[in-house]
Design an enzyme around this catalytic site. Structure first.
Site, short mmCIF file in Angstrom:
data_model
loop_
_atom_site.label_atom_id
_atom_site.label_comp_id
_atom_site.label_asym_id
_atom_site.label_seq_id
_atom_site.Cartn_x
_atom_site.Cartn_y
_atom_site.Cartn_z
N GLY A 44 -7.24 -10.32 55.57
CA GLY A 44 -7.02 -9.10 54.81
C GLY A 44 -5.89 -8.28 55.41
O GLY A 44 -5.04 -8.81 56.14
N LEU A 46 -3.27 -7.09 53.85
CA LEU A 46 -2.18 -7.90 53.34
C LEU A 46 -0.82 -7.20 53.48
O LEU A 46 -0.74 -5.98 53.37
CB LEU A 46 -2.45 -8.28 51.89
CG LEU A 46 -3.77 -9.02 51.64
CD1 LEU A 46 -3.95 -9.30 50.16
CD2 LEU A 46 -3.85 -10.30 52.44
N HIS A 47 0.21 -8.01 53.71
CA HIS A 47 1.55 -7.47 53.95
C HIS A 47 2.60 -8.44 53.41
O HIS A 47 2.26 -9.44 52.75
CB HIS A 47 1.75 -7.21 55.45
CG HIS A 47 1.40 -8.37 56.32
ND1 HIS A 47 2.10 -9.56 56.32
CD2 HIS A 47 0.39 -8.55 57.23
CE1 HIS A 47 1.57 -10.40 57.19
NE2 HIS A 47 0.52 -9.83 57.74
N GLY A 49 4.40 -10.70 54.74
CA GLY A 49 4.25 -12.09 55.15
C GLY A 49 3.30 -12.84 54.24
O GLY A 49 3.55 -14.00 53.87
N HIS A 50 2.21 -12.19 53.87
CA HIS A 50 1.26 -12.82 52.94
C HIS A 50 1.90 -12.99 51.56
O HIS A 50 1.64 -13.99 50.87
CB HIS A 50 0.00 -11.97 52.84
CG HIS A 50 -0.77 -11.88 54.11
ND1 HIS A 50 -1.14 -10.67 54.67
CD2 HIS A 50 -1.21 -12.84 54.96
CE1 HIS A 50 -1.80 -10.90 55.79
NE2 HIS A 50 -1.84 -12.20 56.00
N GLY A 160 2.08 -19.23 57.90
CA GLY A 160 3.38 -18.73 58.32
C GLY A 160 3.82 -19.32 59.66
O GLY A 160 2.99 -19.62 60.52
N VAL A 189 8.35 -13.80 57.83
CA VAL A 189 8.94 -12.62 57.20
C VAL A 189 9.01 -11.52 58.25
O VAL A 189 8.01 -11.21 58.90
CB VAL A 189 8.10 -12.16 56.00
CG1 VAL A 189 8.62 -10.82 55.46
CG2 VAL A 189 8.11 -13.22 54.91
N ARG A 200 -1.38 -6.10 62.81
CA ARG A 200 -1.50 -5.30 64.03
C ARG A 200 -0.29 -4.40 64.26
O ARG A 200 -0.33 -3.53 65.14
CB ARG A 200 -1.72 -6.22 65.24
CG ARG A 200 -3.12 -6.84 65.27
CD ARG A 200 -3.37 -7.63 66.53
NE ARG A 200 -4.75 -8.07 66.64
CZ ARG A 200 -5.21 -9.23 66.19
NH1 ARG A 200 -4.37 -10.08 65.59
NH2 ARG A 200 -6.48 -9.56 66.32
#
Length: 294
Positions: A44, A46-47, A49-50, A160, A189, A200
């Site tokens: 979860g 999410l950013h 990269g996701h 990733g 990313v 984090r």
């Protein structure tokens, strides 16, 4: 065919599933219908990269399943399980906006009920690098992925490059357990200051973030040496370590050069694509990882 969930005044094509049995039934139906399924497994928060993983999944499969659950099995004593960001509503909107077909978000106590005692562990490459300072992490990763592979039966898993050791562990798990699924690594990313997109990063204040950005710059210095003809890997690692240790807030956990598939240490900088320089640091109380392919 995917079922739509009800959203007043809005057509919504993403289905949210919390029950593992329902997820399993849906996946079986999709496979019987000949649909190719891609899985993006997350904790979860999410950013970007996701989003890149989801985009690549969309290119490779007809159905994209994203799992979002903070996995308690990955966290050891005194780690940040309780603190780890939980953003259920925001994650659902993010997933929908990025074209996810199924959001699987079970509660941890459902997948791992009281008395749960079955675990999967890779006992080789998971014991090095991050496995030294986080001895329970990869056991938790493998245990959750075995459950997800059984419930979702994906054709493809997206991971990733930032999580290179995790990807290598999953590749070995899939190969040795004869799971009919492939693992694809997607380029890291990065945010504007070079930090890899990571949940984090939210922990960092402005001063910490400025220092944390040294990770990528240090790795780039190591890559620059190789591009300038330096082939002694000790010299490259010394350069990366030097840049990291000049920053007051950073405490180096490891700097290593490894084969990206086997995670075995490299003695020399090999041709491009065969030497990965990896590092983990503490930035005050925040643990960060990064890597670069030479």
């Amino acid at each position: 065919m995917l079922l739509c969930r009800e959203v007043p005044g809005k057509e919504c094509l993403m289905q949210i599933i919390e029950d593992p049995h329902q997820m399993q039934e849906l996946s079986m139906g999709l496979r019987l219908a000949g649909k190719r399924i891609a899985l993006v497994a997350t904790n979860g928060a999410l950013h970007a990269g996701h989003a890149a993983l989801i985009q690549r999944a969309r290119e490779q499969a007809e159905v994209v399943v994203l799992s979002a659950m903070v996995n308690p099995k990955e966290f050891g004593p005194n780690e940040d399980y309780q603190r780890y960001p939980r953003c259920s509503a925001e994650d659902a909107q993010f997933a929908e906006d990025n074209g996810v077909d199924v959001l699987f978000r079970p509660e941890a106590r459902v997948l791992f009920p009281p008395g749960y005692s079955c675990h999967m562990e890779e006992d080789g490459i998971s014991k090095t690098l991050c496995g030294v300072s986080r001895p329970t992490y990869f056991k938790g990763v493998c245990t959750l992925y075995v459950l997800l592979l059984n419930l979702i039966r994906p054709d493809l898993i997206l991971v990733g490059w930032r999580d290179a050791q995790k990807a290598a562990v999953l590749e070995k798990l899939v190969a040795e357990c004869f799971f009919k699924v492939s693992v694809e690594r997607v380029p890291t990313v990065r945010e504007a200051d070079g930090l890899p997109a990571n949940a984090r990063n939210r922990y960092l204040n402005d001063f910490q973030r400025k220092d944390a950005a040294t990770l990528h710059r240090a790795l780039l210095e190591g890559k620059r040496l190789v591009e300038n003809g330096i082939r002694n890997i000790d010299r490259v690692l010394a350069e990366v370590t030097h840049h990291l240790t000049q920053v007051r807030r950073l405490r180096v956990i490891y700097v290593a050069a490894v084969n990206p598939v086997t995670m075995e240490p490299c003695r020399y900088a090999l041709e491009p694509g065969h030497t990965l320089v990896m590092t983990a640091v503490w930035c005050d109380e925040v643990r960060l990882i990064d890597n670069i392919l030479l």
